[in-house]
Design an enzyme around this catalytic site. Structure first.
Site, short mmCIF file in Angstrom:
data_model
loop_
_atom_site.label_atom_id
_atom_site.label_comp_id
_atom_site.label_asym_id
_atom_site.label_seq_id
_atom_site.Cartn_x
_atom_site.Cartn_y
_atom_site.Cartn_z
N ARG A 68 0.86 -1.20 0.00
CA ARG A 68 0.00 0.00 0.00
C ARG A 68 0.89 1.24 0.00
NH1 ARG A 68 -3.42 0.17 5.31
NH2 ARG A 68 -4.23 -1.76 4.40
N HIS A 108 1.78 -2.25 5.63
CA HIS A 108 1.50 -2.52 4.21
C HIS A 108 2.45 -1.73 3.30
CE1 HIS A 108 -2.27 -4.91 4.32
NE2 HIS A 108 -2.51 -4.26 5.45
N ASP A 142 -3.61 -8.43 3.54
CA ASP A 142 -4.96 -8.64 4.08
C ASP A 142 -5.62 -9.70 3.20
OD1 ASP A 142 -4.59 -6.49 5.86
OD2 ASP A 142 -5.65 -5.06 4.58
N GLU A 146 -7.15 -7.50 13.89
CA GLU A 146 -7.81 -7.72 12.59
C GLU A 146 -7.48 -9.14 12.11
OE1 GLU A 146 -7.70 -3.12 10.90
OE2 GLU A 146 -6.05 -4.44 10.34
N HIS A 169 -5.23 -9.63 8.74
CA HIS A 169 -3.97 -8.87 8.52
C HIS A 169 -2.75 -9.64 9.03
CE1 HIS A 169 -1.80 -4.79 8.64
NE2 HIS A 169 -1.10 -5.46 9.55
C1 LIG Z 1 -7.03 -0.57 6.95
C2 LIG Z 1 -6.82 -2.04 7.29
N1 LIG Z 1 -7.08 -2.86 6.15
C3 LIG Z 1 -5.40 -2.25 7.80
O1 LIG Z 1 -4.57 -2.72 7.07
N2 LIG Z 1 -5.15 -1.85 9.07
C4 LIG Z 1 -3.81 -1.86 9.61
C5 LIG Z 1 -3.80 -1.45 11.06
C6 LIG Z 1 -2.92 -0.93 8.80
O2 LIG Z 1 -3.41 0.11 8.35
O3 LIG Z 1 -1.73 -1.24 8.68
ZN LIG Z 2 -3.95 -4.91 6.74
#
Ligand SMILES: C[C@@H](N)C(=O)N[C@H](C)C(=O)O
Ligand SMILES: [Zn+2]
Length: 205
Positions: free
Chosen positions: A76, A120, A127, A184, A187
């Protein structure tokens, strides 16, 4: 730049694992922001080679049990994370509240559920969920990106079969070297991270 030099160490997981299902939520509208996220120019899963190779082991082990992988997010870019943070700070925009954070205020999401500096962006975090042989998601007791204590892996309100499904995913991932995240169920971060302190910002394309 140094970050661009390392871009070549990232692989397209969709090409490496053609049997994995991809539902890259931040490329489209079905996510907590309600629109495509900055930096996602293609619905692709990019990961550092080390994490991608480990994911191949996960897929092989899952396949033996008649299961498959469905991937929601991988690498990400930092600009996407910045987009999330802008959304969090826009307290008037609550369009996706009912689906994604019914029981929390936006002011409670940053940190535990949405990181301002995310694993990420370091390229070793993913995820995902499990699907059956027909491609149907296993029931995990809460949907992906439902920001709620119900999504904490060990929340006691989920049923025994939902718990078993979460533990199946967790076991498959930890067997291949991924560390779970207790807040989560979806994750996971491959260890050791190739770049534990670098927040990459190249776009997903
Ligand atoms: C936003 C969610 N999919 C996620 O990845 N949360 C963790 C905490 C992150 O943003 O790294
Ligand atoms: Zn995540």
């Amino acid at each position: 730049t140094p970050q661009e030099d390392k871009r070549s160490e990232f692989v397209d997981v969709g090409a490496l694992l053609p049997n994995a299902m991809l539902d890259i939520r931040y490329f489209g509208h079905h996510n907590f922001v309600g629109k495509p996220i900055e930096g996602y120019n293609a619905p692709k899963c990019l990961l550092h080679t080390s994490a991608a190779n480990a994911l191949k082991k996960v897929q092989n082990a899952a396949q033996i049990e008649g299961l498959g992988l469905k991937i929601f997010d991988c690498y990400r870019p930092q600009r996407a994370v910045n987009h999330f943070v802008r959304w969090v700070n826009d307290l008037e925009d609550t369009r996706t509240k009912a689906e994604f954070y019914p029981n929390l205020g936006k002011d409670q999401l940053l940190g535990d559920y949405i990181a301002a500096k995310s694993g990420h962006s370091r390229g070793s975090t993913i995820d995902l969920t499990l699907v059956d042989s027909k491609g149907k998601e296993l029931d995990m007791g809460s949907p992906f990106d439902m920001f709620d204590t119900l999504s904490n892996t060990d929340d006691s309100r989920i049923s025994p079969s939902q718990k078993a499904n979460r533990y199946k995913l967790k076991q498959l991932m930890t067997d291949a070297g991924f560390a779970p995240y207790s807040m989560e169920w979806w994750h996971f971060t491959y260890q050791p991270q190739a770049y534990p302190a670098t927040y990459f910002d190249f776009v997903v394309e």
